[in-house]
Design a protein around this motif. Structure first.
Motif, PDB file in Angstrom:
ATOM      1  N   MET A  99       0.999  -1.256   0.069  1.00 22.98           N
ATOM      2  CA  MET A  99      -0.054   0.023   0.152  1.00 22.98           C
ATOM      3  C   MET A  99       0.880   1.036  -0.129  1.00 22.98           C
ATOM      4  O   MET A  99       1.684   1.241   0.993  1.00 22.98           O
ATOM      5  N   ALA A 100       0.766   2.061  -0.907  1.00 18.79           N
ATOM      6  CA  ALA A 100       1.542   3.185  -1.005  1.00 18.79           C
ATOM      7  C   ALA A 100       0.602   4.385  -0.372  1.00 18.79           C
ATOM      8  O   ALA A 100      -0.468   4.535  -0.482  1.00 18.79           O
ATOM      9  N   ILE A 101       1.629   5.198   0.257  1.00 19.53           N
ATOM     10  CA  ILE A 101       0.914   6.442   0.846  1.00 19.53           C
ATOM     11  C   ILE A 101       1.581   7.664  -0.050  1.00 19.53           C
ATOM     12  O   ILE A 101       2.746   7.820   0.036  1.00 19.53           O
ATOM     13  N   ILE A 102       0.666   8.673  -0.271  1.00 19.72           N
ATOM     14  CA  ILE A 102       0.979   9.680  -1.287  1.00 19.72           C
ATOM     15  C   ILE A 102       0.647  10.902  -0.221  1.00 19.72           C
ATOM     16  O   ILE A 102      -0.421  11.023   0.132  1.00 19.72           O
ATOM     17  N   THR A 103       1.401  11.929  -0.494  1.00 21.67           N
ATOM     18  CA  THR A 103       1.063  13.186   0.045  1.00 21.67           C
ATOM     19  C   THR A 103       0.996  14.308  -1.181  1.00 21.67           C
ATOM     20  O   THR A 103       2.077  14.227  -1.825  1.00 21.67           O
ATOM     21  N   VAL A 104       0.060  15.026  -1.035  1.00 21.58           N
ATOM     22  CA  VAL A 104      -0.244  16.104  -2.025  1.00 21.58           C
ATOM     23  C   VAL A 104      -0.455  17.209  -1.605  1.00 21.58           C
ATOM     24  O   VAL A 104      -1.159  17.434  -0.164  1.00 21.58           O
ATOM     25  N   THR A 105      -0.070  18.515  -2.142  1.00 16.65           N
ATOM     26  CA  THR A 105      -0.499  19.824  -1.414  1.00 16.65           C
ATOM     27  C   THR A 105      -2.160  20.035  -1.752  1.00 16.65           C
ATOM     28  O   THR A 105      -2.508  19.403  -2.735  1.00 16.65           O
ATOM     29  N   SER A 106      -2.618  20.971  -1.268  1.00 20.14           N
ATOM     30  CA  SER A 106      -4.313  21.300  -1.641  1.00 20.14           C
ATOM     31  C   SER A 106      -3.887  21.781  -2.954  1.00 20.14           C
ATOM     32  O   SER A 106      -5.058  21.657  -3.828  1.00 20.14           O
ATOM     33  N   ARG A 107      -3.027  22.748  -3.563  1.00 17.93           N
ATOM     34  CA  ARG A 107      -3.111  23.129  -5.042  1.00 17.93           C
ATOM     35  C   ARG A 107      -2.764  21.969  -5.934  1.00 17.93           C
ATOM     36  O   ARG A 107      -3.712  22.096  -6.877  1.00 17.93           O
ATOM     37  N   GLU A 108      -2.198  21.125  -5.589  1.00 17.05           N
ATOM     38  CA  GLU A 108      -1.868  19.856  -6.525  1.00 17.05           C
ATOM     39  C   GLU A 108      -3.181  19.021  -6.702  1.00 17.05           C
ATOM     40  O   GLU A 108      -3.606  18.710  -7.625  1.00 17.05           O
ATOM     41  N   PHE A 109      -3.870  18.905  -5.467  1.00 14.08           N
ATOM     42  CA  PHE A 109      -5.183  18.308  -5.448  1.00 14.08           C
ATOM     43  C   PHE A 109      -6.031  19.006  -6.418  1.00 14.08           C
ATOM     44  O   PHE A 109      -6.925  18.409  -7.102  1.00 14.08           O
ATOM     45  N   ASN A 110      -6.362  20.511  -6.263  1.00 13.58           N
ATOM     46  CA  ASN A 110      -7.377  21.102  -6.871  1.00 13.58           C
ATOM     47  C   ASN A 110      -6.673  21.134  -8.463  1.00 13.58           C
ATOM     48  O   ASN A 110      -7.900  20.998  -9.134  1.00 13.58           O
ATOM     49  N   GLN A 111      -5.618  21.091  -8.909  1.00 13.30           N
ATOM     50  CA  GLN A 111      -5.254  20.913 -10.201  1.00 13.30           C
ATOM     51  C   GLN A 111      -5.602  19.611 -10.820  1.00 13.30           C
ATOM     52  O   GLN A 111      -5.899  19.715 -12.109  1.00 13.30           O
ATOM     53  N   ASP A 112      -5.657  18.511 -10.123  1.00 15.52           N
ATOM     54  CA  ASP A 112      -5.870  17.213 -10.912  1.00 15.52           C
ATOM     55  C   ASP A 112      -6.470  16.145  -9.938  1.00 15.52           C
ATOM     56  O   ASP A 112      -5.877  15.412  -9.365  1.00 15.52           O
ATOM     57  N   VAL A 113      -7.503  16.552  -9.515  1.00 11.87           N
ATOM     58  CA  VAL A 113      -8.423  15.832  -8.827  1.00 11.87           C
ATOM     59  C   VAL A 113      -8.780  14.260  -9.151  1.00 11.87           C
ATOM     60  O   VAL A 113      -8.865  13.381  -8.585  1.00 11.87           O
ATOM     61  N   SER A 114      -9.122  14.105 -10.501  1.00 12.11           N
ATOM     62  CA  SER A 114      -9.174  12.609 -11.149  1.00 12.11           C
ATOM     63  C   SER A 114      -7.712  11.914 -10.761  1.00 12.11           C
ATOM     64  O   SER A 114      -7.924  10.747 -10.425  1.00 12.11           O
TER      65      SER A 114
END
Length: 85
Positions: A1-16
């Motif tokens: 199981m991989a755990i990934i961390t993204v910023t809110s900005r990255e999340f908003n730019q590519d939700v899919s």
């Protein structure tokens, strides 16, 4: 199981893309460098929240009748004043 961390900005730019990543494990979404949210697949969420027993079952003592307990009888006074002499 991989755990990934993204910023809110990255999340908003590519939700899919982030939703697809959540199929492989939890995705931590940070806000100003601090973890703020976790995105999980529904299967992971259901595994996490699945319980076989409720709190009543967990606190129950099925063999409590086997416990010898004789509480001390209380007299009518609520408290005993302390003698400091």
């Amino acid at each position: 199981m991989a755990i990934i961390t993204v910023t809110s900005r990255e999340f908003n730019q590519d939700v899919s893309k982030i939703k697809r990543a959540a199929l492989n494990g939890p995705v931590f979404i940070t806000d100003r460098g601090h973890p703020a949210h976790v995105l999980l697949s529904i299967q992971d969420y259901q595994k996490l929240t699945a319980t076989q027993e409720n709190i009543i079952d967990l606190l129950a003592m099925p063999n409590s009748s086997d416990i010898d307990f004789e509480p001390k009888k209380i007299d009518n006074t609520i408290y005993q004043p302390t003698d400091f002499d």
